[in-house]
Design a protein around this motif. Sequence first.
Motif, mmCIF file in Angstrom:
data_model
loop_
_atom_site.group_PDB
_atom_site.id
_atom_site.type_symbol
_atom_site.label_atom_id
_atom_site.label_comp_id
_atom_site.label_asym_id
_atom_site.label_seq_id
_atom_site.Cartn_x
_atom_site.Cartn_y
_atom_site.Cartn_z
ATOM 1 N N TYR A 25 50.647 55.158 32.448
ATOM 2 C CA TYR A 25 50.839 54.022 31.540
ATOM 3 C C TYR A 25 50.347 54.335 30.128
ATOM 4 C CZ TYR A 25 52.093 50.676 35.247
ATOM 5 O OH TYR A 25 52.725 50.001 36.256
ATOM 6 N N PHE B 93 61.930 47.994 35.212
ATOM 7 C CA PHE B 93 60.982 48.936 34.604
ATOM 8 C C PHE B 93 61.680 50.263 34.312
ATOM 9 C CE2 PHE B 93 57.748 52.229 34.598
ATOM 10 C CZ PHE B 93 56.737 51.671 33.838
ATOM 11 N N HIS C 8 62.506 52.141 30.615
ATOM 12 C CA HIS C 8 61.862 53.437 30.349
ATOM 13 C C HIS C 8 62.751 54.561 30.884
ATOM 14 C CE1 HIS C 8 58.635 50.376 30.770
ATOM 15 N NE2 HIS C 8 58.043 51.026 29.790
ATOM 16 N N LYS D 62 56.316 47.203 27.209
ATOM 17 C CA LYS D 62 56.473 48.580 27.654
ATOM 18 C C LYS D 62 55.193 49.074 28.319
ATOM 19 C CE LYS D 62 60.687 49.680 26.296
ATOM 20 N NZ LYS D 62 60.942 50.788 25.373
ATOM 21 N N CYS E 295 57.037 41.019 34.472
ATOM 22 C CA CYS E 295 58.348 40.597 34.964
ATOM 23 C C CYS E 295 58.173 39.341 35.801
ATOM 24 C CB CYS E 295 58.992 41.717 35.781
ATOM 25 S SG CYS E 295 60.652 41.343 36.413
ATOM 26 N N ALA F 267 62.003 40.585 32.039
ATOM 27 C CA ALA F 267 60.855 41.470 31.849
ATOM 28 C C ALA F 267 60.604 41.676 30.368
ATOM 29 C CB ALA F 267 61.093 42.810 32.532
ATOM 30 N N TYR G 116 53.849 45.947 30.592
ATOM 31 C CA TYR G 116 55.021 45.478 31.334
ATOM 32 C C TYR G 116 54.687 44.243 32.159
ATOM 33 C CZ TYR G 116 58.905 45.442 34.656
ATOM 34 O OH TYR G 116 59.979 45.064 35.424
#
Length: 345
Positions: free
Chosen positions: A48, A153, A157, A304, A310, A301, A308
């Motif tokens: 992350y 996700f 990304h 980043k 959702c 969502a 993140y």
Amino acid sequence: MTHRIRAATPADLQHLYEMAKLTGGGFTNLPPDRKSLTAKLERSAAAYADTREGDPDHPRDELFVLVLEDVATGEVRGTAQVFTRVGQQWPFYSYRMATLTQHSKELNRTFRAEMLNLVTDLEGSSEVGGLFLHPSERAGGLGLLLARSRYLFIAMHRRRFGDKILAELRGIIDERGGSPFWDGVAGRFFGMSFQEADYFNAINGNQFIADLMPKHPVYVAMLPESARTAIGLPHPTGRAAMRMLEEEGFAYEGYVDIFDGGPTMTARTDRVRSICEAQEAKVTHVRAPEGSGPVVKSLVAAGKLADYRCTFAELALDGDGVVLDPIAAAALDVGVGDTVWHVRR
């Protein structure tokens, strides 16, 4: 009651450990071992924190751990994982079913033998796995939220992930917690029970498979019936997950797990429904979407990497943007002008 998916943090260790104790075994990605779970969370935190975009020439085997959180109480009620490209640190093994056809002119007979071949075909693929929902929360579509949040996700990304994606489903486990497939195949070579091997794999990785597993094909006809009938079948509790995967575009192509014989489902990443249908949009208004156009029940969502989030939402399309309901906006911590990704529920 509102739930949201968020990035896991080291503070979630106890929550994950308590859920891991409820899995019932055969759940490699969520072992009931604090040291292993701590290592997972540390690896996830590093992923992350790495803001570099993916490089296809130098793929990284990253792990992202997500959790399902009750917004009102802060309780963690589920978890799921996403791997960017498996097999970069150590080989990613599968069995693949194949058929060998042989013909005898003298006997005028054709023989077709099914075989299990040990392969690393799926190296470099992305993986969705580690999905577990607390037994008390298995209603209201929360399993769907957990599962499909992973695809949003990935869409957000995309450069970090491979062109192919896989999902391993837990195989048949008997009432003793053993695996008929393991007992009939690998257990004969390792001198350890399925539970011992599965736990060792969860804690130490599967290099011991490379060291001890026979490399020659295994003829299915020579296996006990209990092992033969388990090949490619999901655990009864995984049938709903298999249906969800099929609805997303995954298919079973003969790959099975080397431990319990459960099916490995695969798909082209850009053809997964929740990835290819995901759309990016600006929030134009935060209010009840009724009266702004057709109301669409969606997964939405925002944020980043470590930011993140959702959740389920009701929205209406507003030109190139969306009108978002206030409860969802609060769960996502977004307002007018912020960017969200959405896909129809």
